[in-house]
Scaffold this motif. Structure first.
Motif, mmCIF file in Angstrom:
data_model
loop_
_atom_site.group_PDB
_atom_site.id
_atom_site.type_symbol
_atom_site.label_atom_id
_atom_site.label_comp_id
_atom_site.label_asym_id
_atom_site.label_seq_id
_atom_site.Cartn_x
_atom_site.Cartn_y
_atom_site.Cartn_z
ATOM 1 N N VAL A 106 36.609 47.220 39.176
ATOM 2 C CA VAL A 106 37.709 46.321 38.817
ATOM 3 C C VAL A 106 38.148 46.620 37.385
ATOM 4 O O VAL A 106 37.309 46.787 36.498
ATOM 5 C CB VAL A 106 37.273 44.841 38.925
ATOM 6 C CG1 VAL A 106 38.436 43.910 38.636
ATOM 7 C CG2 VAL A 106 36.667 44.551 40.296
ATOM 8 N N GLU A 107 39.436 46.664 37.204
ATOM 9 C CA GLU A 107 40.005 46.904 35.877
ATOM 10 C C GLU A 107 41.259 46.038 35.719
ATOM 11 O O GLU A 107 42.149 46.087 36.580
ATOM 12 C CB GLU A 107 40.372 48.391 35.765
ATOM 13 C CG GLU A 107 40.719 48.879 34.396
ATOM 14 C CD GLU A 107 40.906 50.393 34.411
ATOM 15 O OE1 GLU A 107 42.056 50.847 34.601
ATOM 16 O OE2 GLU A 107 39.890 51.108 34.268
ATOM 17 N N ASP A 108 41.308 45.255 34.679
ATOM 18 C CA ASP A 108 42.471 44.401 34.393
ATOM 19 C C ASP A 108 42.870 43.542 35.595
ATOM 20 O O ASP A 108 44.054 43.382 35.900
ATOM 21 C CB ASP A 108 43.666 45.244 33.931
ATOM 22 C CG ASP A 108 43.378 45.977 32.636
ATOM 23 O OD1 ASP A 108 42.654 45.423 31.775
ATOM 24 O OD2 ASP A 108 43.863 47.121 32.475
ATOM 25 N N GLY A 109 41.869 42.991 36.285
ATOM 26 C CA GLY A 109 42.145 42.066 37.382
ATOM 27 C C GLY A 109 42.573 42.705 38.692
ATOM 28 O O GLY A 109 43.011 42.005 39.602
ATOM 29 N N LYS A 110 42.454 44.017 38.802
ATOM 30 C CA LYS A 110 42.836 44.722 40.035
ATOM 31 C C LYS A 110 41.716 45.665 40.460
ATOM 32 O O LYS A 110 40.962 46.183 39.633
ATOM 33 C CB LYS A 110 44.112 45.551 39.821
ATOM 34 C CG LYS A 110 45.348 44.748 39.480
ATOM 35 C CD LYS A 110 45.926 44.094 40.696
ATOM 36 C CE LYS A 110 47.241 43.415 40.355
ATOM 37 N NZ LYS A 110 47.898 42.875 41.526
ATOM 38 N N LEU A 111 41.635 45.917 41.744
ATOM 39 C CA LEU A 111 40.682 46.886 42.265
ATOM 40 C C LEU A 111 41.257 48.284 42.028
ATOM 41 O O LEU A 111 42.390 48.565 42.425
ATOM 42 C CB LEU A 111 40.441 46.644 43.751
ATOM 43 C CG LEU A 111 39.931 45.240 44.102
ATOM 44 C CD1 LEU A 111 39.833 45.069 45.614
ATOM 45 C CD2 LEU A 111 38.603 44.961 43.439
#
Length: 132
Positions: A106-111
């Motif tokens: 996960v990065e910045d609220g996204k997969l």
């Protein structure tokens, strides 16, 4: 890299679970991708393409082939930017199903990245434990 808080880890767990639930249990991969998948999504499942379109294509075809598909989430573990979802996936109510482990980054609220491991639930076991 900054250490993540319990709230960050809980959010990451929720993102991964909600994406799988929306895509496969609610049969809405287009909305799941719109909400939870990053444009630079990297796929490690050899049967699926990279990117959001790859997720939609794979999930849509899988759901079409298995219209009674269901996923029961057994445990979700988060550490750092990684989330592991252990689930029992069944193609139909009579299917013994598969034990599935999905690993997401996960990065910045996204997969942004995905791996999976799938093992059929056997009819017999050498021990009395279940796979879940």
């Amino acid at each position: 890299m900054q250490a993540q808080t319990a709230n960050d880890l809980a959010t990451n767990k929720r993102i991964a679970k909600n994406c799988l639930d929306l895509a496969f249990n609610q049969k809405n991969p287009v909305e799941a991708v719109a909400r939870y998948i990053a444009p630079n999504y990297r796929q490690h499942n050899p049967d699926a393409l990279d990117g959001p379109d790859g997720v939609v294509a794979f999930a849509t075809a899988y759901i079409k082939a298995n219209p009674e598909l269901s996923m029961e989430f057994k445990r979700i573990i988060a550490e750092g930017e990684y989330v592991v979802v252990h689930s029992h996936q069944k193609r139909n109510p009579k299917d013994a199903g598969d034990a599935v482990v999905d690993i997401f980054r996960v990065e910045d609220g996204k997969l942004v990245e995905h791996w999976d491991i799938i093992q059929p639930v056997p009819s017999h076991s050498a021990n009395r434990n279940t796979m879940f």
